[in-house]
Design a protein around this motif. Structure first.
Motif: not given
Length: 323
Positions: A172-185
């Motif tokens: 999920l970290m890898g996915l959110y880095k691409k689609y929601y970079t600001r709040g992926y953590m």
């Protein structure tokens, strides 16, 4: 995995409301049906989100996002390689899918054993409500095997669940880095503690544009360095050769020379440096000639007095009123 969590939650609710002695197979099937229904709605919601992401990137086999287990593998294709302690994990979706299959099998076995105990061996002959909950006694060999697995199932589920959640967190970290970079953590940790939240989050960010995280961070670092240089060097000079206070805006120190190339105390009309310019006598208008310095006026008066003396024969009393 999520079905098991919802199932256990409703079983606890039924046991608290109606008591342990009233828990039977019917209640367990009801809890299982509720858990399956909620998970199905969330799974379809996640499928629409993954489908929109794949469609924007023109990826093939988009229908796999609506297939259990395969959707996790396809999620790995959308995320790409993921970072794990500085190293790249090339197939995060595949590893997460395998751990998910193992976890679901263990949880399904635990649910099946529990339903078996409460239905087949749920009579007073076998079931006893004790101080520590429901206990079974006088079980046949098949019932004892089921009961032993039921006792240790929680420990097995804890182990496989931990592995699954760690791999899912990386994915999920890898996915959110691409689609929601600001709040992926934030979204990744939220999915770690509230597993059902990932279904909603993926649906919400489905319209976001996929970006390269490394290129994004590199651009932000360059922008930060550029802003720091502008703050340290407001006049455009190299920040390490001359500071903004070594020279003024006119390439000269503000206290060494004036902005126009002269010392503020240097006389503009020549003369020794530090000597103030000559000033006119404020009482010069009262002198005999009405101009000049006081010294020049006194000399003029003496010369005029000498000429009058010569004309009067050397006497200065010619104007005496009593002469």
């Amino acid at each position: 995995m999520e079905i098991y969590i919802i199932y256990r939650a409703f079983v606890s609710i039924f046991a608290t409301v109606r008591g342990l002695e009233q828990v039977d197979g019917k209640m367990l099937f009801t809890a299982l049906g509720i858990g399956g229904g909620i998970w199905l709605v969330l799974f379809v919601l996640q499928g629409f989100g993954l489908y929109a992401m794949a469609k924007k990137r023109e990826m093939k086999n988009k229908w796999l996002v609506f297939v259990p287990f395969a959707s996790v593998w396809y999620m790995g294709k959308l995320a790409g390689s993921c970072d794990v302690f500085g190293k790249k994990m090339k197939r995060p979706g595949l590893y997460t899918m395998i751990s998910q299959v193992v976890t679901v099998l263990v949880c399904s076995a635990a649910i099946a054993v529990e339903i078996l105990l409460f239905t087949t061996y749920g009579t007073e002959e076998y079931k006893v409500i004790g101080e520590y909950g429901v206990q079974w006694s006088n079980l046949p060999p098949a019932g004892r095997y089921a009961f032993n697995f039921y006792v240790i199932s929680d420990y097995i589920i804890s182990i496989v669940e931990l592995v699954y959640l760690v791999l899912l967190f990386i994915l999920l970290m890898g996915l959110y880095k691409k689609y929601y970079t600001r709040g992926y953590m934030l979204l990744s940790f939220l999915a770690l503690f509230i597993p059902m939240s990932r279904y909603i989050a993926i649906f919400v960010i489905r319209n976001n544009k996929a970006i390269d995280y490394e290129a994004y961070m590199r651009a932000r670092r360059e922008e930060f360095i550029r802003r720091q240089q502008q703050q340290q060097n407001p006049y455009g000079r190299p920040p390490y050769n001359q500071g903004p206070y070594n020279q003024g805006p006119y390439n000269q120190g503000p206290y060494n020379q004036s902005p126009y190339g002269q010392n503020p105390y240097q006389p503009p009309y020549g003369g020794q440096q530090g000597t103030p310019p000559p000033q006119e006598d404020p009482f010069s208008e009262f002198s005999s000639k009405g101009s000049g310095t006081p010294k020049q006026s006194e000399e003029n008066r003496e010369n005029a007095s000498g000429e009058d003396t010569k004309k009067s024969g050397g006497s200065s009393d010619s104007d005496d009123l009593f002469g």
